[in-house]
Design a protein around this motif. Structure first.
Motif, short mmCIF file in Angstrom:
data_model
loop_
_atom_site.label_atom_id
_atom_site.label_comp_id
_atom_site.label_asym_id
_atom_site.label_seq_id
_atom_site.Cartn_x
_atom_site.Cartn_y
_atom_site.Cartn_z
N ASP A 33 2.52 1.54 -3.26
CA ASP A 33 1.29 2.56 -4.18
C ASP A 33 1.28 3.87 -3.95
N TYR A 34 1.19 4.12 -2.74
CA TYR A 34 0.80 5.65 -2.40
C TYR A 34 2.01 6.49 -3.08
N TRP A 35 3.24 6.10 -2.54
CA TRP A 35 4.32 6.96 -2.89
C TRP A 35 4.66 6.96 -4.54
N GLY A 48 -1.56 11.40 4.75
CA GLY A 48 -2.36 10.90 3.95
C GLY A 48 -1.60 9.33 3.75
N SER A 49 -0.59 9.23 3.83
CA SER A 49 0.06 7.79 3.87
C SER A 49 -0.51 6.82 5.11
N ASP A 103 2.16 6.64 -6.55
CA ASP A 103 1.39 7.58 -7.22
C ASP A 103 1.79 8.84 -7.15
N ARG A 104 2.51 9.45 -5.99
CA ARG A 104 2.89 10.74 -6.25
C ARG A 104 4.45 11.09 -6.51
N THR A 106 1.08 -1.16 0.15
CA THR A 106 0.19 0.09 0.06
C THR A 106 0.98 1.26 0.00
N ALA A 114 -3.26 7.41 6.49
CA ALA A 114 -4.70 7.00 6.42
C ALA A 114 -4.77 5.93 5.08
N ALA A 115 -3.78 5.82 4.33
CA ALA A 115 -3.92 4.95 3.37
C ALA A 115 -3.47 3.61 4.01
N ILE A 116 -2.97 3.38 4.92
CA ILE A 116 -2.63 2.05 5.45
C ILE A 116 -3.61 1.79 6.79
#
Lengths: 817, 289
Positions: B17-19, B99-100, B21-22, B14, B102-104
């Motif tokens: 993916d998050y980083w 945000g990261s 995408d950034r 996750t 929250a993502a996890i």
């Protein structure tokens, strides 16, 4: 009049910096206003983790118009002078004003809008802000000249009344926009003016006033403890820190597993406070409870259940680690740990911590054997205890057990006390290599005390290990238990003497080895316990021991040498004043004939080394004595003892017994505040001034009968040769006042000397007081500067005698007033 | 928080993916032993110089002295860091970070997230920065740093570094008290299944078995090889040898054979190697201090 609001919003400001930041903001702001001639009726500052704010009340809309007048030449001055003045001021002749024949340039400076002043002040304040540590960030940081702030700065609200003060700093433009709580109110809000700032933020879950947050935390934590039937262990430092970490503080009480209470309570409290910033609580019996209070920064939607549970887990992990260290440490006897101290360098010039421990152990024993510290209480003046047989300390191989040792009797005999003091000293630093102290250095001493008790050391020994760092600063408890006093005093004396002999005294504000604190601790120990100790003697013993370092070092590195040395080391001279080195060597050779060549060579070399050691020692001891004098002045200032009187006694030289010194100072202080004392001081100063004016630091006139050459070249106070010799050798009949002074001196001198010897300083002062009237009469009736050189010389000698007599008690020249 | 909390490996995926995408380059772990993700050349070397650089990766960290023979619920001599490096540091780095979380699956209405002062310094890298340790309910889950210097060189521009403690975060997300109970995947494999035996054996080796004469020898050889590489104008291999020397020093520490006095000398030696490599890297790229 209008209020001004400034908010500087940044990423989280360290809690410990917020108070000073508020002060700095107010100070810098006031200074910027003052430059423009403005002053606010009141400056209020606020700090939260994410903002630093200021409200300045009642500022005028503009600064006052001022008229500046510059004086120019006289109207009668030559034209060149006028031209020069016009050039300088940029005015024409017609624009100058004339008054009393002199020309003046008058410039009217109109008032400026306060917003303009503020628009200049804000960038100046931000750029000059004295953060203890600041940083650069973001794309602009390609240049090292980019703006520095404690953490990235994001927003500026600057409102004069409702008017925006427009500023731009490093791309950040001022505005009306502020932000509420990071989680409760993440969006932007609009501030109208200083008037609604605090309440608008409160509505967005930000209590901007740090004092309000502190009060809330303090009160709520107390209530939570009380609700759980406990009492809060108050800690204002923690209150402030938690207030600096939260914008919306919510204290929450949690519990940890009671099994952890087997870990010493100090450890639990420390890890809770330092690592987690939690408060702890006591139960009804006063024991540490298995509860903690953390301070969250949100009003959690589940009432805080998850937060408490999370914090409980973290604390459990911390305590579990602490218990691991504790249990592991308990498996190793302290003497085994102490052996590892030979791997730790105390200071590169001063050997290892093991070397230090050895010196401290010897000195602690010596302090007892010399009778400086006696059994019973730490007080040196108390009676020695009964003559019971010395009780052996528990053997090193005593089985470990976790219960604290029984409260054994304190040492009753000198020998018992000496053994305990040495034992405690040898184990006192062992906890430095334990896991627990490695993790929590603040627990040094305390853990050693626990481990010592657990391995069955006598309680007095365990207590001494625990408390031997005390006192650590003014206000800390001063040990009085004799074993503790011996170890604590020896440890600090060793540190002081060692760093002085290594020529590493404190300089200016730099005191890297905390020697000032050590000296204050020595003074407190000596005075609190009434210890009659020669500081010089103690220092010389340590310096001597340090001088043996090359021998110790060689024993470490040279096995063959070590084998031989082990046989004579216990008998090695441990002090220069012991049996002469040669006779000790001879005795050793007689005892161990097979070592004769070795001892002969060793002591031959040693005899050469010894003077060098002592040559090094004496200046160090003298410097240390002066250092103590300075510390004593600081320490006694609070007790109302005058520093000049301490100087007056120290100036006599050679006084290194602090108890005696202070007794003398106190008597002196009592005396100089009496009328007799004040007048004697005046008489003394008059005498001293005459002597100084006449250049009589010593008497050299041959006509000065009775004064032999031994007085020449010496300060008068060292020339008691005047005493009793002058009158018998007078070649003329003294005037009555002169005879009376001679008689008074004849009586006072021996009385004062005897009283000083008996340490009865009140009586010594009384003896001096008897001189007051004769001195006054002498100055009234007798001409010192007589035409007859014999009379003049004799009278100067008499004054010198007065000076010497007074110096027998104190150097009055150092006394102010 | 998600209905079923993420497994350890899902959490990593996750974050990737998050980083990703950034805009981050997603790297794989560096294949050398090191004490922290910061040692990864993608952080240390790439933090230097003016070029934009955004990367994220998992890095196994070895801290021999932290070994507890598998008996402590959250101390390990081998664990994972998730490392994000963003240069220049973006203005919204805190928000990106939150945000990261929250993502996890970190719910910020029931959990207490705090930025607590913690200035970071690596004496062995000649590096320092200001920032925080990020607390979640009192647990440090991330080191958040604005690098100010690396290898003794000022950052131009400043890079932001996020270092997540993956095991701690996972324990917290999965609500377990013992690291070995973590669900590694969603198919019944635990962290203990993967690593418990490793912790036991490695703790024993680190503390009791590792041959110290060999380690001293390895330290010397790594230092010599670092200098050899520098002399040949090769900063990357030189830096690898500095990493090797640093880890060997950590092992010697765990064996308890380095005295306090020597310790400073060893740290200084490693720092000189790392600085030398950083300096050579700057030179090679034509960057000035």
């Amino acid at each position: 009049m209008t209020d001004f609001l400034l908010e500087l919003r940044s990423e989280e400001i360290p809690a410990r910096m917020q108070d000073k930041a508020r002060d700095d903001l107010a100070r810098l702001f006031a200074a910027e206003l003052a430059k423009a001639g403005l002053q606010a009726a009141e400056l209020v500052t606020y700090a939260t983790p994410r903002r630093l704010a200021l409200i300045a009340r009642d500022l005028p809309a503009e600064t006052q118009a001022v008229s500046e007048e510059v004086k120019g030449p006289k109207t009668s001055a030559p034209p060149q002078a006028l031209e020069g003045f016009l050039r300088k001021t940029g005015l024409t002749r017609e624009q100058l004003t004339e008054r009393d024949g002199v020309l003046y340039a008058v410039t009217d400076k109109p008032g400026r809008a306060t917003t303009a002043v503020l628009a200049e002040a804000i960038p100046a304040i931000v750029r000059a802000f004295p953060w203890p540590k600041s940083m650069r960030w973001g794309a602009a940081s390609t240049s090292t000249e980019s703006l520095r702030w404690v953490r990235p700065l994001h927003g500026i609200v600057a409102l004069f009344g409702e008017e925006l003060v427009e500023v731009e700093i490093a791309g950040i433009r001022s505005g009306y926009a502020a932000f509420g709580h990071r989680f409760h109110h993440p969006g932007q809000i609009t501030i109208g003016s200083a008037a609604d700032y605090v309440e608008k933020l409160r509505a967005c879950h930000v209590i901007v006033d740090q004092d309000e947050r502190r009060t809330l935390i303090r009160n709520r934590a107390g209530v939570l403890a009380a609700e759980a039937g406990l009492s809060l262990v108050e800690d204002e430092g923690l209150v402030a820190e938690n207030a600096g970490l939260t914008e919306w503080p919510v204290p929450l009480l949690g519990r940890f597993d009671a099994e952890f209470l087997t870990v010493p309570p100090e450890v639990i409290q420390l890890t809770a406070r330092v690592n987690q910033k939690y408060f702890v609580c006591r139960d009804a019996s006063g024991a540490l409870a298995n509860a903690f209070i953390c301070t969250a920064n949100i009003e959690a939607s589940d009432g805080g259940a998850k937060i408490v549970e999370g914090n409980r887990k973290v604390l459990a992990a911390r305590l579990s680690d602490a218990r691991f260290f504790y249990d592991t440490d308990l498996k190793t006897p302290l003497e085994e740990q102490a052996a590892k101290l030979s791997n730790i360098v105390f200071h590169e010039k001063l050997g290892t911590v093991a070397d230090k421990v050895d010196r401290v152990a010897k000195l602690a024993r010596w302090l007892v054997e010399e009778g400086i510290i006696l059994p019973g209480t730490g007080r040196g003046t108390s009676e020695a205890g009964g003559g019971g047989a010395p009780q052996a300390v528990p053997p090193a191989e005593a089985p470990l057990h976790h219960q604290p040792s029984a409260d054994g009797p304190p040492p009753r005999t000198g020998e018992e006390l000496a053994d305990m003091a040495e034992r405690a000293a040898r184990l006192a630093k062992a906890d430095l290599v334990t896991g627990m102290v490695g993790e929590f250095p603040e627990l040094q001493g305390l853990m050693g005390g626990y481990y010592a008790a657990a391995q069955g050391e006598a309680q007095a020994v365990a207590d001494a290990i625990r408390d031997h760092y005390k006192p650590v600063g003014q206000g800390d408890d001063v040990p009085t238990a004799p074993v503790t006093v011996a170890v604590s005093l020896a440890d600090k004396l060793d540190t002081l003497a060692a760093f002085f002999v290594a020529n590493l005294p404190p300089t200016g504000s730099k005191d890297p080895f905390a020697l000032r604190r050590a000296a204050l601790a020595v003074i407190a120990l000596v005075l609190e316990n009434g210890l009659r100790l020669s500081l010089d003697e103690a220092a010389l013993r340590i310096v001597w021991d340090l001088g043996l370092k090359p021998y110790r070092d060689r024993m470490q590195s040279d096995v063959a040498f070590n084998t031989l040395m082990q046989r004579i080391w216990p008998e090695f001279p441990d002090h220069p004043d012991d049996d002469s080195i040669a006779s000790r060597g001879a005795a050793l050779m007689a005892e161990q004939p097979d070592l004769q060549p070795f001892i002969k060579e060793l002591f031959g070399k040693f005899t050469d080394d010894a003077p060098a050691i002592m040559k090094n020692a004496l200046p160090a001891a003298a410097a240390l004595r002066d250092f103590f004098a300075d510390r004593l002045k600081v320490q006694q200032r609070e007790a109302g003892v005058r520093h000049d009187l301490i100087d007056a006694v120290f100036a006599l030289g050679g006084e290194d017994d602090l108890v005696r010194l202070l007794a003398r100072v106190r008597a002196l202080q009592a005396f100089v505040t009496t009328e007799d004392g004040a007048n004697l001081l005046a008489g003394y100063k008059r005498a001293a001034n005459i002597l100084k004016k006449e250049g009589v630091t010593q008497i050299v006139t041959p006509a000065n009968a009775g004064v032999s050459g031994e007085g020449a070249g010496q300060e008068p106070r060292e020339a008691p040769a005047f005493a009793g010799a002058t009158d018998s050798a007078l070649t003329y009949t003294p005037e009555p006042a002169e005879a009376a002074l001679i008689a008074a001196l004849d009586a006072a001198e021996p009385a004062a000397t005897a009283a000083v010897a008996a340490e009865d300083f009140e009586r010594a002062m009384a003896a001096l007081a008897s001189l007051r009237a004769p001195i006054d009469a002498f100055f009234d009736d007798v001409t010192v500067n007589d035409a007859d050189p014999a009379k003049r010389a004799a009278r100067l000698a008499l004054l010198a005698r007065v000076r010497a007599a007074v110096h027998g008690v104190a150097d009055f020249a150092k006394i102010e007033g | 928080m998600a209905a079923t909390p993420l497994s350890f490996q899902k959490m990593i995926l996750t974050l990737h993916d998050y980083w990703s995408d950034r805009g981050c380059v997603i790297l794989q772990p560096y294949d050398m032993e090191m004490g922290a993700g910061t040692f990864h050349p993608a952080t240390t070397l790439r933090a230097l110089g003016p070029d934009t650089w955004n990367a994220a990766f998992v890095q196994p960290c070895r801290r021999p002295t932290d070994g507890r023979y598998g008996e402590n619920p959250n101390r390990l001599q081998h664990y994972y860091q998730y490392q994000v490096i963003l240069k220049p540091s973006p203005a919204d780095l805190q928000e990106l970070y939150l945000g990261s979380l929250a993502a996890i699956g970190v719910d910020m209405t029931t959990h207490d997230i705090r930025f607590v002062e913690d200035d970071w310094e690596s004496p062995t890298l000649g590096a320092w920065g200001l920032g925080w340790e990020v607390w979640c309910d009192g647990m440090e889950v991330t080191q958040f740093t604005y690098f100010q210097q690396m290898g003794g060189f000022d950052m131009k521009p400043v890079a932001g570094e996020l270092t997540y403690g993956l095991e701690r975060l996972a324990m917290y997300i999965q609500d377990v008290d013992n690291v070995y109970d973590l669900r590694f995947n969603d198919h019944g494999v635990t962290y203990g299944d993967v690593f418990l035996e490793n912790e036991k054996q490695m703790s024993t080796w680190n503390f009791e078995v590792a041959d110290t004469a060999t380690l001293f020898d390895q330290f010397r050889k790594a230092a010599a090889e670092c200098e050899n590489s520098l002399a040949a104008g090769l900063p990357i291999p030189a830096y690898e040898q500095a990493i090797k020397a640093s880890h060997t020093f950590n092992l010697l520490q765990a064996r308890g054979v380095i005295s306090v006095a020597e310790r400073q000398a060893y740290i200084g030696r490693v720092r000189d190697l790392a600085k030398g490599a950083c300096g050579a890297w700057m030179d090679k790229n034509g960057w000035t201090a």
